[in-house]
Design an enzyme around this catalytic site. Structure first.
Site, PDB file in Angstrom:
ATOM      1  N   ALA A  94       0.854  -1.186   0.000  1.00 12.23           N
ATOM      2  CA  ALA A  94       0.000   0.000   0.000  1.00 12.23           C
ATOM      3  C   ALA A  94       0.893   1.241   0.000  1.00 12.23           C
ATOM      4  O   ALA A  94       2.077   1.164   0.353  1.00 12.23           O
ATOM      5  CB  ALA A  94      -0.931   0.004   1.206  1.00 12.23           C
ATOM      6  N   PHE A  95       0.322   2.367  -0.365  1.00 10.40           N
ATOM      7  CA  PHE A  95       1.163   3.561  -0.604  1.00 10.40           C
ATOM      8  C   PHE A  95       1.898   4.038   0.641  1.00 10.40           C
ATOM      9  O   PHE A  95       2.909   4.717   0.545  1.00 10.40           O
ATOM     10  CB  PHE A  95       0.315   4.699  -1.190  1.00 10.40           C
ATOM     11  CG  PHE A  95      -0.445   5.518  -0.176  1.00 10.40           C
ATOM     12  CD1 PHE A  95      -1.720   5.163   0.234  1.00 10.40           C
ATOM     13  CD2 PHE A  95       0.130   6.662   0.367  1.00 10.40           C
ATOM     14  CE1 PHE A  95      -2.405   5.929   1.173  1.00 10.40           C
ATOM     15  CE2 PHE A  95      -0.557   7.434   1.304  1.00 10.40           C
ATOM     16  CZ  PHE A  95      -1.818   7.062   1.709  1.00 10.40           C
ATOM     17  N   LYS A  96       1.392   3.686   1.815  1.00 13.46           N
ATOM     18  CA  LYS A  96       1.990   4.234   3.032  1.00 13.46           C
ATOM     19  C   LYS A  96       3.444   3.791   3.219  1.00 13.46           C
ATOM     20  O   LYS A  96       4.214   4.452   3.889  1.00 13.46           O
ATOM     21  CB  LYS A  96       1.129   3.880   4.246  1.00 13.46           C
ATOM     22  CG  LYS A  96      -0.235   4.568   4.163  1.00 13.46           C
ATOM     23  CD  LYS A  96      -1.098   4.332   5.369  1.00 13.46           C
ATOM     24  CE  LYS A  96      -2.376   5.143   5.325  1.00 13.46           C
ATOM     25  NZ  LYS A  96      -3.401   4.585   4.408  1.00 13.46           N
ATOM     26  N   ASP A  97       3.813   2.672   2.595  1.00 15.13           N
ATOM     27  CA  ASP A  97       5.201   2.225   2.660  1.00 15.13           C
ATOM     28  C   ASP A  97       6.185   3.281   2.147  1.00 15.13           C
ATOM     29  O   ASP A  97       7.305   3.377   2.638  1.00 15.13           O
ATOM     30  CB  ASP A  97       5.405   0.976   1.789  1.00 15.13           C
ATOM     31  CG  ASP A  97       4.752  -0.264   2.390  1.00 15.13           C
ATOM     32  OD1 ASP A  97       4.664  -0.361   3.621  1.00 15.13           O
ATOM     33  OD2 ASP A  97       4.337  -1.146   1.598  1.00 15.13           O
ATOM     34  N   LEU A 100       6.640   5.755   4.968  1.00 16.11           N
ATOM     35  CA  LEU A 100       6.971   5.170   6.278  1.00 16.11           C
ATOM     36  C   LEU A 100       8.295   4.425   6.293  1.00 16.11           C
ATOM     37  O   LEU A 100       8.999   4.429   7.300  1.00 16.11           O
ATOM     38  CB  LEU A 100       5.840   4.264   6.743  1.00 16.11           C
ATOM     39  CG  LEU A 100       4.722   5.024   7.466  1.00 16.11           C
ATOM     40  CD1 LEU A 100       3.493   4.157   7.626  1.00 16.11           C
ATOM     41  CD2 LEU A 100       5.202   5.527   8.825  1.00 16.11           C
TER      42      LEU A 100
END
Ligand SMILES: *Cc1c(COP(=O)(O)O)cnc(C)c1O
Length: 447
Positions: A94-97, A100
């Site tokens: 998911a894009f949060k990687d 993060l």
């Protein structure tokens, strides 16, 4: 970065936002993701980390073993002037990687230097938690506590969090919904003793560093599409307003962006705000796009700050009213300004399915339900009147379709395959603690 929220309960924003010239932006054209990441992030890091060290951290973060695609954020054309930006090539798909993983490595670097330990506490509606866990696992200076609403995240989302066997990772399944989790976390952060005793740090998108690192891929997309000749409109499936706020900041930094298009699911507080000028909290509904099942978009406060002429007192007044009455409104002029900055569309559950189906039928490309909410907004915006031949639409694919197999199956009759790195997920052992929706219980657990 180390504290997340400000002491007065507000959110940090940069004092100034750097603005690039067109020439500088054109020079990004042949640059790699890593090179653009260095330029953008050093705008906000300044000399807090020296240039060579930052380069090393960035190259290490986006190495091929972690972000499997060579270009990191491939753009897939699905129609005339319509592109999908794949932001799911990191470890939790998911894009949060993208932000993060970098944040985890920057944390590590800074904590080591300061000889300091922190406690990361966060609430997740699905993707933030696993991305944070994968970014912080096995780090000796970080303890991680992630609260998720019990039974309200998908199987795969839960397993991505609970199968990480690392001593510093603690998963809490709260008997409540996402807003309950978020309220608990907010309360922990307002408890000054507790915050200083444990060096509490937020890792959800109220941490400015995350927004800063999300700005990067908007510049990368623009560089790939040759932004100097054609303008881009970005469509962003929106929950906490973090990702679309990063797009807005990129535009402020000089990136040639036409429109910022917001897609919400039936939890449409943001869309209603743009329609009416009123922010009114209602109850959260469970949908097929659970990462957007929220009723308070915490990053909206950052945008409100701009909208209200960067008057912190007015923002505080509005936010206080919002937490007391569950609503606030802006005057007509401010509302018009907001509608100039963003266009928002809501997407029903049926439309989510229909968008996955028609995208597959027309282009053979499989999208996840969150991506569908954004793409639905992009298509409607384009059809409405806003697209001319010189505008390219980029809809963000914020999660891999294999993360939501049931919904995708319902739409197109088969389940997409998980990427190889995740295929053994279902065989791994889960570890989590079920806990009451109760402030004292959470606090004691963390202590
Ligand atoms: C987190 C998330 C969103 C919402 O992003 P915000 O920055 O909270 O607006 C949308 N889609 C997916 C797949 C997500 O994980």
């Amino acid at each position: 970065m180390l504290s997340g929220t400000a002491n007065d309960g507000g959110l940090y924003v940069p004092q100034t936002v750097p603005v690039f010239t067109q020439e500088q932006i054109n020079s990004f054209k042949d640059k790699s993701y890593e090179e653009i990441a260095r330029v953008i992030s050093s705008c906000f890091i300044g000399d807090a980390i020296n240039h060579d060290e930052l380069s090393k951290i960035i190259n290490y973060t986006y190495r091929n073993e972690v972000f499997s695609n060579e270009s990191k954020v491939p753009l897939v054309q699905i129609d005339d002037n319509m592109y999908i930006m794949e932001l799911f090539h990191g470890p939790t798909i998911a894009f949060k990687d993208y932000a993060l993983q970098l944040l985890g490595n920057v944390f590590d670097h800074v904590l080591e230097k300061l000889n300091k330990k922190i406690t990361v506490v966060g609430a997740t509606s699905g993707d933030t938690g696993s991305a944070a866990i994968h970014a912080c696992k096995n780090r000796k200076n970080i303890e991680v506590f992630i609260l998720h609403p019990q039974g309200r995240v998908s199987d795969i989302q839960r397993k991505q969090m609970t199968t990480v066997a690392a001593k510093n990772i603690h998963n809490l399944a709260v008997k409540g919904d996402f807003d309950d989790c978020q309220a608990l976390v907010k309360r922990l952060f307002s408890d000054k003793d507790f915050v200083s005793r444990h060096n509490l740090t937020a890792i959800n998108s109220i941490n400015w560093a995350r927004i800063a690192f999300q700005i990067i891929y908007y510049f990368v997309a623009s560089a790939k599409l040759g932004s100097s000749e054609k303008k881009i409109s970005f469509a962003v499936p929106t929950g906490n307003f973090g990702n679309v706020f990063a797009a807005y900041t990129a535009k402020k930094m000089g990136l040639p962006v036409n429109d910022l298009i917001i897609g919400t699911n039936k939890n449409d507080i943001i869309t209603r705000f743009f329609e009416t000028g009123e922010m009114v909290k209602t109850k959260a509904h469970a949908t097929m796009s659970p990462s957007m099942d929220i009723q308070i978009s915490s990053n909206f406060e950052r945008y409100l700050f701009d909208l209200l002429g960067q008057d912190g007192n007015r923002v505080k007044h509005m936010m206080d009213k919002f937490s007391q009455d569950g609503s606030f409104s802006v005057d007509k002029e401010t509302h018009i300004q907001a509608r100039n900055d963003f266009s928002a569309y809501r997407c029903s559950e049926e439309e989510t399915i229909e968008t996955i189906r028609s995208c597959y039928n027309q282009s053979g490309y499989v999208i996840d339900p969150h991506t569908a909410v954004g793409l639905n907004a992009a298509i409607r915006h384009k059809n409405n009147f806003f697209g001319d031949d010189n505008t390219q639409f980029v809809a963000l694919a914020c999660a891999h379709p294999a993360k939501f197999p049931d919904t995708v199956h319902k739409a197109i009759g088969f389940e997409p395959q998980l990427p190889p790195s995740l295929r053994d997920l279902h065989d791994k052992q889960e570890r989590f603690t079920i806990i009451e929706n109760d402030y004292t219980a959470i606090k004691e657990y963390i202590s």
